[in-house]
Design an enzyme around this catalytic site. Structure first.
Site, mmCIF file in Angstrom:
data_model
loop_
_atom_site.group_PDB
_atom_site.id
_atom_site.type_symbol
_atom_site.label_atom_id
_atom_site.label_comp_id
_atom_site.label_asym_id
_atom_site.label_seq_id
_atom_site.Cartn_x
_atom_site.Cartn_y
_atom_site.Cartn_z
ATOM 1 N N LYS A 166 27.107 -5.316 -3.427
ATOM 2 C CA LYS A 166 27.011 -3.896 -3.078
ATOM 3 C C LYS A 166 28.388 -3.225 -3.168
ATOM 4 C CE LYS A 166 22.956 -4.821 -0.290
ATOM 5 N NZ LYS A 166 22.480 -5.316 1.017
ATOM 6 N N GLU A 182 16.969 -14.837 5.568
ATOM 7 C CA GLU A 182 16.176 -15.641 4.639
ATOM 8 C C GLU A 182 16.232 -17.106 5.076
ATOM 9 O OE1 GLU A 182 14.883 -14.403 1.621
ATOM 10 O OE2 GLU A 182 15.630 -12.378 1.972
ATOM 11 N N VAL A 234 6.559 16.934 -8.172
ATOM 12 C CA VAL A 234 7.135 16.651 -9.490
ATOM 13 C C VAL A 234 6.727 17.702 -10.520
ATOM 14 C CG1 VAL A 234 7.023 14.996 -11.416
ATOM 15 C CG2 VAL A 234 7.320 14.171 -9.080
ATOM 16 N N GLY A 246 12.913 -12.514 11.308
ATOM 17 C CA GLY A 246 12.688 -12.140 9.909
ATOM 18 C C GLY A 246 13.847 -11.375 9.290
ATOM 19 N N LYS A 259 20.263 -5.134 -6.762
ATOM 20 C CA LYS A 259 21.741 -5.138 -6.667
ATOM 21 C C LYS A 259 22.352 -6.305 -7.421
ATOM 22 C CE LYS A 259 20.230 -7.167 -2.655
ATOM 23 N NZ LYS A 259 19.357 -6.727 -1.598
ATOM 24 N N GLU A 302 19.140 3.846 -6.285
ATOM 25 C CA GLU A 302 19.555 4.170 -4.914
ATOM 26 C C GLU A 302 19.292 3.032 -3.933
ATOM 27 O OE1 GLU A 302 20.978 7.323 -3.502
ATOM 28 O OE2 GLU A 302 21.338 5.594 -2.236
HETATM 29 P P1 NAP Z 1 9.716 -9.950 -3.007
HETATM 30 O O1 NAP Z 1 8.994 -9.647 -1.752
HETATM 31 O O2 NAP Z 1 10.161 -11.342 -3.276
HETATM 32 O O3 NAP Z 1 8.760 -9.497 -4.227
HETATM 33 C C1 NAP Z 1 9.016 -9.819 -5.556
HETATM 34 C C2 NAP Z 1 7.777 -9.454 -6.374
HETATM 35 O O4 NAP Z 1 8.064 -9.687 -7.741
HETATM 36 C C3 NAP Z 1 6.539 -10.286 -6.040
HETATM 37 O O5 NAP Z 1 5.391 -9.471 -6.079
HETATM 38 C C4 NAP Z 1 6.474 -11.323 -7.181
HETATM 39 O O6 NAP Z 1 5.163 -11.702 -7.554
HETATM 40 C C5 NAP Z 1 7.078 -10.531 -8.322
HETATM 41 N N1 NAP Z 1 7.766 -11.394 -9.276
HETATM 42 C C6 NAP Z 1 8.916 -12.079 -9.088
HETATM 43 N N2 NAP Z 1 9.261 -12.743 -10.211
HETATM 44 C C7 NAP Z 1 8.316 -12.437 -11.128
HETATM 45 C C8 NAP Z 1 8.090 -12.818 -12.483
HETATM 46 N N3 NAP Z 1 8.923 -13.652 -13.123
HETATM 47 N N4 NAP Z 1 7.013 -12.341 -13.118
HETATM 48 C C9 NAP Z 1 6.154 -11.519 -12.476
HETATM 49 N N5 NAP Z 1 6.296 -11.118 -11.200
HETATM 50 C C10 NAP Z 1 7.361 -11.594 -10.532
HETATM 51 O O7 NAP Z 1 10.987 -9.023 -3.190
HETATM 52 P P2 NAP Z 1 11.324 -7.658 -2.406
HETATM 53 O O8 NAP Z 1 11.838 -7.956 -1.053
HETATM 54 O O9 NAP Z 1 10.187 -6.723 -2.558
HETATM 55 O O10 NAP Z 1 12.596 -7.148 -3.227
HETATM 56 C C11 NAP Z 1 12.432 -6.545 -4.518
HETATM 57 C C12 NAP Z 1 13.787 -5.967 -4.970
HETATM 58 O O11 NAP Z 1 14.219 -4.992 -4.024
HETATM 59 C C13 NAP Z 1 14.929 -6.990 -5.050
HETATM 60 O O12 NAP Z 1 15.763 -6.677 -6.141
HETATM 61 C C14 NAP Z 1 15.674 -6.784 -3.741
HETATM 62 O O13 NAP Z 1 17.044 -7.149 -3.819
HETATM 63 C C15 NAP Z 1 15.534 -5.284 -3.581
HETATM 64 N N6 NAP Z 1 15.663 -4.837 -2.191
HETATM 65 C C16 NAP Z 1 14.861 -5.345 -1.241
HETATM 66 C C17 NAP Z 1 14.982 -4.909 0.062
HETATM 67 C C18 NAP Z 1 14.097 -5.455 1.155
HETATM 68 O O14 NAP Z 1 14.226 -5.023 2.306
HETATM 69 N N7 NAP Z 1 13.170 -6.364 0.871
HETATM 70 C C19 NAP Z 1 15.963 -3.950 0.398
HETATM 71 C C20 NAP Z 1 16.771 -3.412 -0.624
HETATM 72 C C21 NAP Z 1 16.604 -3.865 -1.924
HETATM 73 P P3 NAP Z 1 4.185 -12.530 -6.530
HETATM 74 O O15 NAP Z 1 3.885 -11.536 -5.444
HETATM 75 O O16 NAP Z 1 2.992 -12.890 -7.312
HETATM 76 O O17 NAP Z 1 5.013 -13.678 -6.062
#
Ligand code: NAP
Length: 445
Positions: free
Chosen positions: A206, A191, A36, A188, A106, A130
């Site tokens: 998407k 959901e 960077v 896994g 998304k 992205e």
């Molecule tokens: P996740 O595992 O459910 O993690 C969500 C995180 O956000 C957790 O650490 C949670 O805290 C925190 N959180 C949620 N609501 C909150 C609030 N109100 N205040 C403070 N912290 C909060 O989700 P993820 O799978 O990482 O996905 C994250 C994003 O990436 C989403 O938009 C998803 O659509 C996108 N995405 C995910 C994937 C994938 O493969 N997982 C792929 C493409 C895009 P805690 O840990 O304390 O519960």
């Protein structure tokens, strides 16, 4: 050489993706600084519960529940919370306080994209996303930048890994939808509540993002036609296989001309469709994603890889971060959303495509000619007819002979949805037809 101060990076979310982003930022801080031209200092990770057990070992002092302090002290905010609120408000707060944004959300972009892009434009913030489509696969920046000098005509995307896994299991292992979904859940890939995936809602979000970017036109989520995979049967998969096709849930974004008015516009839609086995998308197995792009000058391009997964998605997030951080230190505003084309977004009634209609019919003289006439009455021309017979039950003393039945698979040339729907209504009422077993669209040929 100019020495830049470190950029303060706030991470909202420490879940599947967020934890991997944090780990890589900490482990590879020197490498990122070299790429960077300034250090990327992770200043905090917003979570709901700072004491929750984490799958990735990260310094406890980084976790916080104080969103406002974290956001207002940051140069860059990475939003990985998911959902609409509070993600939307936090991103707006961050942009209004001068931060640039990376998000993978998304759902938020498909519903509140215009609001976020307008604020980004107004305050000169960068907004990169992205990872919001097809996880690790670089597709949005290629559409925006690499293909920025071309015209995108059509995108066919396998953008939901769960449904691709299920359909692939049905095709390769002969599973029912329920069996394949159970396997996806065990592994896994699905959901606990799989509605967003199998109902096609995730793919529709998407499609809205892809179509908006590809056609320089705001394509609202509400105008994306959506069918999920819940009605797909093993018989349809089998019938498609016999005809040399595979069933895939496709997100389709297409420049079209309205069949009735001749007006140019676009269509975005999601449905299960038959794809020829010779098409590159037919080779996308398991939970993988792929986006097949047809561009005016570049021709056909295929982008393939992991559509989800914590570390895979973190790659796309960090790519956005590096790109945005380089620009942040160079100065200047972000790239505004390009919606100048403002093309009309047509509904499903305006599209033309090909169809495969499977009918159970009584096997009597004149059936084929009669049914061909029903298609022709609605201006739908036939491309192929395949027939398999069920032999007549023998005449016994207790009941009269039952006429043999036949399964007809009728493939059409391009037709409008309206013409096909009217044809199917008439077929269902025809005396030779016992059942309209399946109607599937055919794409990718
Ligand atoms: P996740 O595992 O459910 O993690 C969500 C995180 O956000 C957790 O650490 C949670 O805290 C925190 N959180 C949620 N609501 C909150 C609030 N109100 N205040 C403070 N912290 C909060 O989700 P993820 O799978 O990482 O996905 C994250 C994003 O990436 C989403 O938009 C998803 O659509 C996108 N995405 C995910 C994937 C994938 O493969 N997982 C792929 C493409 C895009 P805690 O840990 O304390 O519960």
């Amino acid at each position: 050489m100019i020495e830049y101060r470190n950029l303060r990076v706030a991470l909202l979310g420490g879940g599947n993706v967020g934890a991997q982003v944090a780990r890589l930022l900490l482990e590879q801080s020197e490498e990122f600084a070299n790429r960077v031209g300034a250090g990327l200092e992770l200043v905090g990770i917003l979570v709901r519960d700072v004491d929750a057990e984490r799958t990735v070992d990260l310094p406890h002092e980084l976790f916080t529940t104080d969103a406002e302090s974290l956001i207002l002290g940051a140069d860059v905010v990475i939003e990985l919370l998911g959902g609409i609120e509070p993600a939307r408000s936090y991103i707006l707060m961050a942009m209004n306080s001068g931060a640039d944004i990376v998000t993978a959300n998304k759902a938020l972009l498909a519903t509140h994209g215009p609001e976020l892009f307008a604020v980004a434009d107004q305050v000169g913030a960068q907004l990169n996303y992205e990872a919001a489509v097809a996880g690790a696969i670089p597709i949005l920046r290629p559409l925006r930048d690499s293909l920025g000098g071309d015209q995108i005509n059509r995108i066919l995307g396998i953008v939901n890994g769960t449904t691709n896994f299920i359909l692939d299991q049905m095709d390769t292992a002969g599973d029912t939808l329920e069996e394949a979904l159970a396997t996806a859940t065990d592994l896994g890939y699905a959901e606990a509540d799989p509605t967003a995936d199998i109902g096609g809602y995730d793919a529709a979000q998407k499609a809205a993002i892809l179509a908006s970017l590809a056609f320089h036109t705001h394509v609202p989520l509400a105008s994306v036609y959506r069918e999920g995979i819940t009605e797909v049967t093993p018989a349809q998969i089998e019938s498609a296989r016999k005809a040399g096709y595979v069933v895939k849930l496709l997100a389709i974004c297409e420049r079209i001309t309205d069949a009735a008015t001749g007006q140019a516009g676009v269509s975005a839609r999601v449905y299960p469709a038959m794809v020829p086995r010779s098409h590159p998308l037919a080779a996308v197995h398991g939970a993988n994603n792929a986006v097949f792009v047809e561009a005016e000058s570049a021709g056909s391009l295929m982008f393939y890889g992991a559509g989800a997964g914590g570390v895979e998605t973190a790659s796309a997030v960090l790519g956005d971060l590096v790109s945005l951080a380089r620009r942040h230190i160079a100065g200047g505003p972000g790239v505004a959303a390009s919606i100048h084309a403002d093309l009309p977004v047509f509904d499903i009634g305006s599209i033309t495509t090909r169809y495969a209609v499977t009918l159970e019919v009584t096997d009597e003289p004149g059936v084929l000619a009669t049914l061909a006439g029903v298609f022709s009455d609605h201006g739908v021309s036939l491309a192929l007819v395949e027939q398999s017979m069920t032999p007549a039950r023998p005449l016994t003393s207790s009941h009269a002979a039952v006429p043999s039945t036949a399964t007809l698979v009728i493939g059409t040339h391009e037709a409008t949805e309206a013409a096909l729907a009217a044809t199917v209504t008439d077929l269902a009422a025809n005396r030779f037809v016992t059942t309209v077993a399946s109607v599937l669209r055919v794409e990718g040929a």
